[in-house]
Design an enzyme around this catalytic site. Structure first.
Site, PDB file in Angstrom:
ATOM      1  CG  HIS A  99      -2.103  -0.869   1.115  1.00  0.00           C
ATOM      2  ND1 HIS A  99      -2.057  -2.196   1.467  1.00  0.00           N
ATOM      3  CD2 HIS A  99      -3.380  -0.645   0.683  1.00  0.00           C
ATOM      4  CE1 HIS A  99      -3.245  -2.752   1.270  1.00  0.00           C
ATOM      5  NE2 HIS A  99      -4.061  -1.825   0.801  1.00  0.00           N
ATOM      6  CE  LYS A 121      -4.103  -0.491   4.703  1.00  0.00           C
ATOM      7  NZ  LYS A 121      -5.354   0.157   5.136  1.00  0.00           N
TER       8      LYS A 121
END
Length: 242
Positions: A134, A138
């Site tokens: 990600h 995040k």
């Protein structure tokens, strides 16, 4: 439909754009930089709220919104262990849906993952591992999507009884995490044996898939009181397409 947004980061902006494209109206935005509160007339005008905030704030956001009589779709990850608190506090007639990933493609990926894990239960020479990648913003890991996929494997495969972020033996699913650039999300599950490997992968190209799924959930939820997962909506879609 009148929609309130709780959280107005990258996902909030994407949800706003998709919602407007689908003919909906944004009547309230609750964010650290806004003056609108969940306990406000503007918020109570909403037919449904979509919540993408941070794990530490999500439980209170959801409980407060439900207390105002507004159904809530929540996609904030990192607080799944507290969902029972929301369920216990839901008012009569309330409606709530949480998912670690609202992407329709990811939920099709989940369906294939469950089926493959059931097949692999009969072939112990294959050992699974997972890698989720990600963007650097995040905060939580493993991702909610990775944990949902891991739970499916654990439920379907008697030889896998848990997961770990460190190597812990063949009975524990290893979940690796990578945070890099602005990657929307990649989830890869590999079943490895001495002679070959089988890989299942979902790669998001943008946040629009997550935003569209969340808006579709917001369209579905107000007419379905209760505590829901995205599986309930997906089953309706699949049944309707038969």
């Amino acid at each position: 439909m009148k929609i309130a947004l709780i959280g107005y980061g990258r996902m909030g902006h994407a949800i706003e754009r998709i919602a407007l494209e689908r003919g909906h109206e944004i009547v309230a935005i609750v964010n650290i930089d806004s003056d609108t509160a969940i306990d406000s007339d503007e918020f109570r005008r909403a037919d449904v709220a979509i919540e993408f905030s941070i794990p530490s704030a999500a439980p209170a956001n959801v409980r407060d919104a439900l207390a105002q009589g507004v159904p809530v779709v929540s996609g904030t990850t990192g607080w799944a262990d507290r969902l029972q608190e929301v369920r216990s506090a839901m008012p009569d007639g309330g409606a709530f849906m949480w998912s670690g990933n609202f992407s329709l493609g990811v939920n099709l990926f989940f369906a294939v993952n469950k089926y493959l894990a059931r097949l692999m239960a009969g072939f112990p020479q294959y050992v699974p591992d997972m890698t989720e990648t990600h963007h650097i913003h995040k905060l939580d890991h493993p991702s909610g999507t990775a944990l949902m996929a891991a739970g499916q494997i654990i439920d379907a495969h008697a030889g896998i009884n848990g997961w770990s972020e460190e190597p812990a033996g063949p009975d524990k699913l290893l979940i690796n995490h990578i945070r890099h650039g602005e990657v929307p999300g990649i989830h890869k599950i590999t079943w490895e044996s001495d002679i070959d490997s089988i890989t299942l992968e979902h790669s998001a190209k943008s946040r629009d898939g997550f935003a569209l799924g969340a808006v579709m959930a917001a369209e579905w939820l107000p007419s379905h009181p209760g505590f829901h997962s995205i599986d309930d909506m997906m089953n309706d879609i699949i049944h309707g397409n038969k």
